[in-house]
Design a protein around this motif. Sequence first.
Motif, PDB file in Angstrom:
ATOM      1  N   LEU A   1      30.767  53.155  50.063  1.00 34.89           N
ATOM      2  CA  LEU A   1      29.809  52.517  50.975  1.00 34.89           C
ATOM      3  C   LEU A   1      30.108  52.853  52.439  1.00 34.89           C
ATOM      4  CD1 LEU A   1      29.519  49.058  49.204  1.00 34.89           C
ATOM      5  CD2 LEU A   1      27.742  50.832  49.336  1.00 34.89           C
TER       6      LEU A   1
ATOM      7  N   VAL B   1      24.644  54.881  45.681  1.00 36.21           N
ATOM      8  CA  VAL B   1      25.981  54.557  45.179  1.00 36.21           C
ATOM      9  C   VAL B   1      25.816  53.884  43.818  1.00 36.21           C
ATOM     10  CG1 VAL B   1      28.095  53.241  45.567  1.00 36.21           C
ATOM     11  CG2 VAL B   1      26.926  54.312  47.506  1.00 36.21           C
TER      12      VAL B   1
ATOM     13  N   ASP C   1      28.513  58.739  44.672  1.00 41.59           N
ATOM     14  CA  ASP C   1      27.698  58.592  45.875  1.00 41.59           C
ATOM     15  C   ASP C   1      27.087  59.939  46.229  1.00 41.59           C
ATOM     16  OD1 ASP C   1      29.074  59.847  48.394  1.00 41.59           O
ATOM     17  OD2 ASP C   1      30.710  58.793  47.384  1.00 41.59           O
TER      18      ASP C   1
ATOM     19  N   ASN D   1      23.076  49.009  47.018  1.00 40.78           N
ATOM     20  CA  ASN D   1      22.064  49.415  47.990  1.00 40.78           C
ATOM     21  C   ASN D   1      22.635  49.944  49.295  1.00 40.78           C
ATOM     22  OD1 ASN D   1      22.705  47.263  49.694  1.00 40.78           O
ATOM     23  ND2 ASN D   1      21.016  45.988  49.005  1.00 40.78           N
ATOM     24  N   GLY D   2      23.960  49.974  49.422  1.00 43.38           N
ATOM     25  CA  GLY D   2      24.556  50.570  50.607  1.00 43.38           C
ATOM     26  C   GLY D   2      25.228  49.598  51.553  1.00 43.38           C
ATOM     27  N   SER D   3      25.277  48.334  51.223  1.00 44.35           N
ATOM     28  CA  SER D   3      25.871  47.330  52.098  1.00 44.35           C
ATOM     29  C   SER D   3      27.223  46.864  51.558  1.00 44.35           C
ATOM     30  CB  SER D   3      24.933  46.126  52.210  1.00 44.35           C
ATOM     31  OG  SER D   3      25.581  45.052  52.840  1.00 44.35           O
TER      32      SER D   3
ATOM     33  N   ALA E   1      27.507  58.403  50.928  1.00 39.02           N
ATOM     34  CA  ALA E   1      26.078  58.339  51.238  1.00 39.02           C
ATOM     35  C   ALA E   1      25.345  57.796  50.017  1.00 39.02           C
ATOM     36  CB  ALA E   1      25.558  59.737  51.586  1.00 39.02           C
ATOM     37  N   PRO E   2      24.208  57.141  50.244  1.00 44.69           N
ATOM     38  CA  PRO E   2      23.440  56.652  49.098  1.00 44.69           C
ATOM     39  C   PRO E   2      22.908  57.817  48.267  1.00 44.69           C
ATOM     40  CG  PRO E   2      22.492  55.909  51.203  1.00 44.69           C
ATOM     41  CD  PRO E   2      23.628  56.814  51.514  1.00 44.69           C
TER      42      PRO E   2
END
Length: 127
Positions: A51, A58, A75, A11-13, A55-56
Amino acid sequence: MELEAVTLSLNGSVHELAHLRSWARKHLRYAVAEQVDDVIAVLDELASNALKHGAPPVLVRLRHRQGFVRVEVSDGSAELATPRTPTAEGGRGLYLIEGLSHSWGQRPSATGKTVWAETVLDVDPGR
């Protein structure tokens, strides 16, 4: 037993990396443990780079074939991964991937890019 392709969406974290490592170990439990450690290090670095610098969305994919596991991290950024001069803040990731992998590369796509690495991975006959 060999691994068919499995995919995980992040989710990007960067806080997801512990879950990613656990997920990968579960899917690679049939393999030689020392080799799995190298795969996890490569996977962790590729995902961290996506990450932090990509960019999302991913997406992570693992696929075992012919004595190797292929790790792919896609990504949404079209900017290709480029080795940097190492500093105290970072810049060693692609060198680590190069050192632990049999081969690695990247390919652009219509929605961003995929960075991949292939690492030796043998089935552990005791598992």
